[in-house]
Design an enzyme around this catalytic site. Structure first.
Site, PDB file in Angstrom:
ATOM      1  CB  THR A 208      -0.853  -0.042   1.284  1.00  0.00           C
ATOM      2  OG1 THR A 208      -1.854  -1.043   1.109  1.00  0.00           O
ATOM      3  CG2 THR A 208      -1.512   1.283   1.597  1.00  0.00           C
ATOM      4  NE  ARG A 236     -10.084  -5.592   4.045  1.00  0.00           N
ATOM      5  CZ  ARG A 236      -8.922  -4.928   4.015  1.00  0.00           C
ATOM      6  NH1 ARG A 236      -8.555  -4.287   2.940  1.00  0.00           N
ATOM      7  NH2 ARG A 236      -8.152  -4.907   5.062  1.00  0.00           N
ATOM      8  N   GLY A 238     -10.818  -1.649   3.610  1.00  0.00           N
ATOM      9  CA  GLY A 238      -9.789  -1.614   4.657  1.00  0.00           C
ATOM     10  C   GLY A 238      -9.706  -0.247   5.313  1.00  0.00           C
ATOM     11  CG  ASP A 239      -5.959   0.705   7.099  1.00  0.00           C
ATOM     12  OD1 ASP A 239      -5.942  -0.191   6.244  1.00  0.00           O
ATOM     13  OD2 ASP A 239      -4.940   1.330   7.448  1.00  0.00           O
ATOM     14  CB  THR A 259       1.054   0.468   5.260  1.00  0.00           C
ATOM     15  OG1 THR A 259       1.050  -0.781   4.548  1.00  0.00           O
ATOM     16  CG2 THR A 259       2.401   0.658   5.936  1.00  0.00           C
TER      17      THR A 259
HETATM   18  N1  ASP Z   1      -3.980  -1.381   5.062  1.00  0.00           N
HETATM   19  C1  ASP Z   1      -4.285  -1.977   3.781  1.00  0.00           C
HETATM   20  C2  ASP Z   1      -5.620  -2.640   3.881  1.00  0.00           C
HETATM   21  O1  ASP Z   1      -5.876  -3.305   4.866  1.00  0.00           O
HETATM   22  C3  ASP Z   1      -3.281  -2.972   3.334  1.00  0.00           C
HETATM   23  C4  ASP Z   1      -1.839  -2.495   3.378  1.00  0.00           C
HETATM   24  O2  ASP Z   1      -1.502  -1.587   4.099  1.00  0.00           O
HETATM   25  O3  ASP Z   1      -1.011  -3.047   2.645  1.00  0.00           O
HETATM   26  O4  ASP Z   1      -6.387  -2.562   2.948  1.00  0.00           O
END
Ligand code: ASP
Length: 343
Positions: A208, A236, A238-239, A259
């Site tokens: 990310t 889904r 994510g954050d 991340t």
């Molecule tokens: N935080 C990201 C997610 O959960 C993934 C990542 O940071 O690589 O979508």
């Protein structure tokens, strides 16, 4: 020793010193002089295999250097934090090595769903998109949401429909995002899944991208962009597009981009927690980020990049590595993948 209290104090002092040495290289190298601008980037907390070829390692480092140099040059010439964050993240999104834009990971059903967010620390304005499928640079669309709507987060078909109304948002066929490396990750993920439950399946998240900046006008900005996690269920989120979890910026405290395992970052409002520790407890960026990454999250959850309103930089992770880079107006410059950090 005859005095147990003295012994305890000595041990705490020594352990604390050791711990700081292992985790504070960016601020240790930063000169004392207050920077007029500062930038930090990350490209994910899932480090590459240490056995990777020297060429592959150097290619990753060079991509990080280029992104930091682009942002530094813009800031040096008076670009705003928001413009810088958007431009740097676009370059990382276009790079197939990183899990954002081209090179995004696959969902369990073999598609790409991209998330991104951006935030302006001067007024807490923010914008985000989740689950977009045909937007070449999701960070750009997130900024359009911030500046062109009264909303913060648009998802799925609604975000795509909003993109249809924006002349400068470039659209691509969904397979533009696909790369062979990500397809192989999906295959590995499927094989593991065959022998584990949905909860047990190891997260395969990597690369990310994010950028945090203090500009010459004293304003902070933050942005994050991702394809999410390999094998995620469709729908889904994510954050990364969640303000306060994956991205946060407030001129009173800091700018943060996260991340790692998104669910944990949402659960613990990681980016906002770091800002709150600075605002309400008076901690500096380094201390606040260390606490949240090492004491709130679990080992291997991920990392954060933080720029404080004083230009201090913290690059903290509890994983084996984090692709990262940073620079400021005093000449401080470095990139790193594992524990090493330097030019
Ligand atoms: N935080 C990201 C997610 O959960 C993934 C990542 O940071 O690589 O979508």
């Amino acid at each position: 020793m005859r005095h147990p209290l003295l012994l305890t104090i000595l041990c705490v002092f020594l352990l604390n010193g050791l711990w700081s040495c292992q985790n504070t290289q960016p601020t240790e190298s930063q000169p004392v002089e207050a920077p007029s601008w500062a930038i930090a980037i990350h490209a994910g907390a899932g480090a590459m295999d240490r056995d990777s070829s020297p060429e592959a390692i150097e290619a990753a480092r060079e991509a990080l250097r280029r992104a930091v140099r682009l942002g530094s040059g813009m800031l040096e010439q008076g670009s705003t934090g928001l413009d810088t964050v958007e431009a740097v993240i676009q370059v990382l999104e276009d790079h197939p090595r990183f899990n954002a834009g081209r090179g995004a990971v696959f969902t369990a059903d073999g598609r790409h769903e991209l998330d991104a967010s951006i935030m302006d620390g001067s007024n807490l304005a923010c914008g985000a998109v989740a689950g977009v499928r045909t937007v070449k640079n999701p960070i750009r669309l997130a900024r359009r949401v911030m500046e062109g709507t009264r909303h913060v987060l648009l998802a799925g078909d609604g975000a795509e429909a909003f993109a249809d109304t924006q002349a400068d948002i470039v659209r691509v066929a969904p397979d533009y995002f696909s790369t062979e490396e990500r397809r192989e990750s999906l295959e590995r993920w499927k094989q593991r899944q065959a022998s584990a439950s949905d909860i047990e399946v190891e997260n395969e998240w990597k690369s990310t991208v994010g950028c945090v900046v203090l500009d010459q006008y004293g304003h902070l900005a933050a942005g994050t962009s991702t394809g999410g996690m390999t094998g995620k269920r469709f729908g889904r989120v994510g954050d990364s597009p969640i303000i306060g979890a994956g991205t946060f910026a407030d001129d009173r405290t800091c700018a943060v981009s996260s991340t790692g395992t998104g669910e944990e970052y949402i659960r613990h409002s990681v980016a906002r927690d770091i800002s709150d520790r600075m605002r309400y407890l008076g901690f500096d960026a380094q201390t606040a980020a260390q606490q949240v990454i090492h004491e709130v999250l679990q080992p291997d959850d991920g990392g954060v990049i933080v720029v404080g309103s004083d230009g201090s930089i913290a690059l903290i992770f509890n994983t084996e590595g984090m692709f990262r880079g940073a620079a400021d107006s005093t000449g401080f410059f470095g990139v790193g993948i594992w524990e090493e950090f330097g030019e």
